[in-house]
Design a protein around this motif. Structure first.
Motif: not given
Length: 431
Positions: A80-91, A96-103, A189-197
């Protein structure tokens, strides 16, 4: 008289649930009571017991305990830690970056571990405190975690897709696995759109933009974990091994990876095996009871009666799919996903195949639909895990959950009425 078995089934099942009887036993007992309408007590008891036992006599079902064990090893192995680190570098730099990282992390983790509850537990424990520290509402963080965790049930490898293959009487597991990718990614992707708004509305901040060097480094760290998807899905699609054999390979790979990351030790293995065994026992009992109910339903001709009733209302494909979706959304509120798939697949699949709907497409529709139920009270298992880890209440989480539910329902209807979204990849590989 023809509706008496159905009435007995509904009244007994709802009544048993209402007095707190575990779901598996509610299913088994209500099945026996339904059979008693037309069969003497001793044969009814013997038949349900036999059908519960023979329902588990399937080579394909061997994949489930292996994938559960693989998921547990992955959950404990520092993935999980490695996947979170990769997601964090992307978004991480987006609103709402941390929420997008969660998704994104939940989509990776759910796909690798094959368990929505494992994903919700891992992401909630790691990212929840970070989000709260950065000023996110605890309830919003929990809502994002709860809904995103279910994407891993559609993105393969997924135990519930194997269960659907069994219930459908032979839908290709490889085709189902490939069919789940685009719907799962679309939902995320749709969850991410709602999260950004939502993040812009609430003023949730952004993180630092990662350099290409950081993105590359975190990607390299995550590659061994992500390679499991290539190994399992690639091997199944290429015909190198079956889904059951792939699940055993996943266990071996997860174990070696956990030792390589020094997160799993021989001392931890007994507890890991115990956790996996406990989860497997619950799932298998639900499957056994549901197979008994499926047989009782078939014996009493209940699926045929329901099919005739629905087709008498309309034979329009669009209207009928809408009705079935509404029924499944209602069912998902009160029933866990595994028994719902086993019980309702034999009822609805003959109806939709008469209308020319592909069984693989319908399987994805059904799983996506019932995933919503995992996030709703009173029996939403992922909801309770997410709320428990966030240390909040269901009442407080409902408000931020509603727009995320809307995103999931939009994804469901897009997949329902645009079958190419589910069938394009299987068609590409000739499945």
């Amino acid at each position: 008289m023809e509706y008496i078995p159905l009435l007995v089934l509904i009244i007994s099942f709802v009544g048993l649930l209402a007095i707190g009887t575990p779901v598996a036993w509610s299913i088994a007992i209500s099945s026996m009571l339904t059979l008693l309408v037309s069969v003497p007590s001793l044969p009814a008891l013997a038949t349900i017991s036999q059908r519960m036992a023979t329902g588990l006599d399937s080579f394909a079902l061997l994949a489930i305990p292996f994938f559960i064990l693989s998921g547990e090893l992955m959950n404990q192995g520092g993935i999980a830690h490695r996947l979170i680190a990769f997601a964090k570098s992307l978004v991480g730099a987006l609103p709402g970056g941390l929420a997008l990282i969660n998704i994104i992390s939940a989509m990776f983790m759910g796909a690798i571990a094959g368990s929505a509850m494992a994903s919700a537990s891992a992401m909630g424990s790691i990212l929840g405190p970070e989000m709260e520290k950065e000023g996110y509402d605890r309830e919003f963080a929990a809502a994002v975690n709860i809904t995103s965790a279910t994407t891993g049930l559609v993105i393969p490898p997924s135990n519930i897709l194997i269960v659907y293959s069994l219930a459908s009487g032979g839908a290709s597991i490889a085709a189902l696995f490939l069919a789940g990718y685009i719907p799962g990614l679309l939902t995320g992707l749709l969850l991410m759109v709602v999260t950004v708004f939502w993040a812009k509305k609430k003023g949730y901040g952004t993180g630092e933009r990662s350099s290409m060097k950081q993105v590359f480094k975190t990607f390299v760290d995550a590659v061994p974990s992500l390679f499991l998807l290539v190994l399992v899905i690639g091997g199944i699609v290429a015909g190198i091994f079956t889904a059951t054999e792939a699940s055993a390979i996943a266990v071996l790979y997860s174990l070696l990876l956990g030792f390589a990351y020094k997160q799993i030790t021989f001392k931890k293995l007994p507890q890991i095996f115990l956790n996996a065994s406990s989860t497997t026992a619950v799932v298998m009992l639900l499957i056994a009871a549901s197979m008994g109910m499926s047989w009782a339903l078939s014996f009493e001709h209940i699926p045929q009666d329901i099919s005739s009733g629905l087709l008498s209302i309309t034979d329009n494909k669009i209207a009928l799919l809408l009705i079935i979706n509404l029924i499944l959304l209602f069912v998902g509120i009160f029933m866990d996903i595994t028994p719902a798939v086993l019980i309702f697949t034999p009822i609805f699949l003959p109806i939709v195949t008469k209308l020319g709907i592909d069984p693989v497409h319908f399987g994805i529709i059904m799983i996506l639909n019932l995933c919503i139920g995992l996030c709703t009270p009173p029996v939403g298992s992922v909801l309770f895990v997410g709320v428990g880890i966030a240390k909040t209440s269901i009442e407080k989480v409902i408000k931020p959950l509603l727009p995320l539910f809307a995103a999931m329902i939009l994804a469901l209807f897009l997949i329902t009425y645009i079958p190419e979204l589910a069938l394009w990849l299987p068609g590409l590989f000739g499945l």
